[in-house]
Design a protein around this motif. Structure first.
Motif, PDB file in Angstrom:
ATOM      1  N   MET A  84       8.120  -6.236  -6.057  1.00 24.82           N
ATOM      2  CA  MET A  84       8.674  -7.042  -4.967  1.00 24.82           C
ATOM      3  C   MET A  84       7.603  -7.449  -3.954  1.00 24.82           C
ATOM      4  O   MET A  84       7.465  -8.634  -3.624  1.00 24.82           O
ATOM      5  CB  MET A  84       9.770  -6.265  -4.240  1.00 24.82           C
ATOM      6  N   HIS A  85       6.857  -6.493  -3.459  1.00 18.23           N
ATOM      7  CA  HIS A  85       5.919  -6.785  -2.376  1.00 18.23           C
ATOM      8  C   HIS A  85       4.688  -7.532  -2.867  1.00 18.23           C
ATOM      9  O   HIS A  85       4.090  -8.296  -2.104  1.00 18.23           O
ATOM     10  CB  HIS A  85       5.603  -5.510  -1.599  1.00 18.23           C
ATOM     11  N   HIS A  86       4.328  -7.365  -4.112  1.00 21.67           N
ATOM     12  CA  HIS A  86       3.260  -8.179  -4.694  1.00 21.67           C
ATOM     13  C   HIS A  86       3.685  -9.641  -4.682  1.00 21.67           C
ATOM     14  O   HIS A  86       2.957 -10.523  -4.203  1.00 21.67           O
ATOM     15  CB  HIS A  86       2.954  -7.707  -6.114  1.00 21.67           C
ATOM     16  N   LYS A  87       4.864  -9.920  -5.202  1.00 17.94           N
ATOM     17  CA  LYS A  87       5.355 -11.299  -5.284  1.00 17.94           C
ATOM     18  C   LYS A  87       5.576 -11.903  -3.908  1.00 17.94           C
ATOM     19  O   LYS A  87       5.255 -13.078  -3.675  1.00 17.94           O
ATOM     20  CB  LYS A  87       6.633 -11.348  -6.119  1.00 17.94           C
ATOM     21  N   GLU A  88       6.120 -11.133  -2.982  1.00 14.99           N
ATOM     22  CA  GLU A  88       6.329 -11.635  -1.617  1.00 14.99           C
ATOM     23  C   GLU A  88       4.984 -11.959  -0.959  1.00 14.99           C
ATOM     24  O   GLU A  88       4.827 -13.002  -0.326  1.00 14.99           O
ATOM     25  CB  GLU A  88       7.113 -10.624  -0.774  1.00 14.99           C
ATOM     26  N   ALA A  89       4.007 -11.060  -1.092  1.00 17.78           N
ATOM     27  CA  ALA A  89       2.693 -11.282  -0.483  1.00 17.78           C
ATOM     28  C   ALA A  89       2.008 -12.516  -1.072  1.00 17.78           C
ATOM     29  O   ALA A  89       1.449 -13.333  -0.321  1.00 17.78           O
ATOM     30  CB  ALA A  89       1.809 -10.045  -0.653  1.00 17.78           C
ATOM     31  N   ARG A 136       0.835  -1.218   0.000  1.00 14.00           N
ATOM     32  CA  ARG A 136       0.000   0.000   0.000  1.00 14.00           C
ATOM     33  C   ARG A 136       0.860   1.254   0.000  1.00 14.00           C
ATOM     34  O   ARG A 136       0.603   2.197  -0.759  1.00 14.00           O
ATOM     35  CB  ARG A 136      -0.965  -0.001   1.197  1.00 14.00           C
ATOM     36  N   VAL A 137       1.885   1.291   0.821  1.00  8.54           N
ATOM     37  CA  VAL A 137       2.763   2.463   0.861  1.00  8.54           C
ATOM     38  C   VAL A 137       3.468   2.640  -0.484  1.00  8.54           C
ATOM     39  O   VAL A 137       3.597   3.763  -0.985  1.00  8.54           O
ATOM     40  CB  VAL A 137       3.775   2.353   2.025  1.00  8.54           C
ATOM     41  N   ALA A 192      -0.497   3.563   8.201  1.00  4.79           N
ATOM     42  CA  ALA A 192       0.546   3.656   7.171  1.00  4.79           C
ATOM     43  C   ALA A 192       0.284   4.846   6.244  1.00  4.79           C
ATOM     44  O   ALA A 192       1.218   5.579   5.892  1.00  4.79           O
ATOM     45  CB  ALA A 192       0.621   2.359   6.373  1.00  4.79           C
ATOM     46  N   GLU A 193      -0.963   5.048   5.876  1.00  6.61           N
ATOM     47  CA  GLU A 193      -1.300   6.189   5.026  1.00  6.61           C
ATOM     48  C   GLU A 193      -1.051   7.499   5.766  1.00  6.61           C
ATOM     49  O   GLU A 193      -0.525   8.453   5.194  1.00  6.61           O
ATOM     50  CB  GLU A 193      -2.745   6.097   4.548  1.00  6.61           C
ATOM     51  N   ALA A 194      -1.421   7.558   7.046  1.00  5.66           N
ATOM     52  CA  ALA A 194      -1.221   8.779   7.828  1.00  5.66           C
ATOM     53  C   ALA A 194       0.267   9.129   7.923  1.00  5.66           C
ATOM     54  O   ALA A 194       0.641  10.299   7.770  1.00  5.66           O
ATOM     55  CB  ALA A 194      -1.821   8.628   9.223  1.00  5.66           C
ATOM     56  N   LEU A 195       1.111   8.131   8.145  1.00  4.71           N
ATOM     57  CA  LEU A 195       2.546   8.403   8.244  1.00  4.71           C
ATOM     58  C   LEU A 195       3.156   8.726   6.884  1.00  4.71           C
ATOM     59  O   LEU A 195       4.030   9.590   6.777  1.00  4.71           O
ATOM     60  CB  LEU A 195       3.282   7.209   8.858  1.00  4.71           C
ATOM     61  N   THR A 196       2.724   8.036   5.853  1.00  4.74           N
ATOM     62  CA  THR A 196       3.277   8.238   4.515  1.00  4.74           C
ATOM     63  C   THR A 196       2.876   9.589   3.952  1.00  4.74           C
ATOM     64  O   THR A 196       3.676  10.254   3.289  1.00  4.74           O
ATOM     65  CB  THR A 196       2.829   7.099   3.578  1.00  4.74           C
TER      66      THR A 196
END
Length: 152
Positions: free
Chosen positions: A54-59, A41-42, A92-96
């Motif tokens: 990367m994160h798509h494949k890892e997930a 998401r970030v 995560a959205e608030a911090l990003t």
């Protein structure tokens, strides 16, 4: 698309601190699949193509579904994210997207039924870490599409 900078081009020790943080987070009690969801998401928010690959494949390798990954950009409208996942995604959205002097209290408060204070600290570190990787990779421009699960 051409890579601007490779990690081999950087000075010795460039990524040592980042990798030490990665190893720390791998040992965290936080659910690693939940962290991958957050990283995806970030990376969507930051527009980092390499990190999205990367994160798509890892997930997916951890059991996440294509539906949930494709819908993640509209998670607030989808019924298949848990309250815990929603709390992490909102935080995560608030911090990003932080543009104000502090993180919204509501985003932090939504975490407290699901996480201990040390876990919230680890989650905060994980969000800061993926934001850092996104910015490095958007600058270096590694070519997306060739990531292999477990490579990093």
């Amino acid at each position: 698309m051409n890579t601007r900078i490779t990690y081999k081009d950087t000075a010795p020790g460039f990524a040592d601190g980042l990798m030490k943080t990665e190893f720390y987070l791998k040992k965290s009690p936080l659910d690693q699949l939940l962290l991958e969801l957050m990283k995806y998401r970030v990376s969507q928010i930051n527009g980092c193509a390499y990190c999205l690959d990367m994160h798509h494949k890892e997930a997916i390798s951890m059991g996440e579904t294509e539906l949930r990954l494709h819908s993640l950009i509209a998670w607030k409208e989808c019924p298949y994210y848990s309250d815990k996942e929603r709390a992490v995604l909102a935080f995560a959205e608030a911090l990003t997207l932080a543009s104000g002097p502090e993180t919204e209290d509501a985003a932090f408060d939504a975490l407290t039924p699901h996480f201990s204070i040390p876990e919230i600290a680890d989650l905060t570190l994980a969000i800061a870490q993926i934001n850092t990787w996104n910015r490095i990779n958007k600058t270096f421009k590694p070519v997306p599409g060739n990531y292999q699960v477990g490579k990093h």
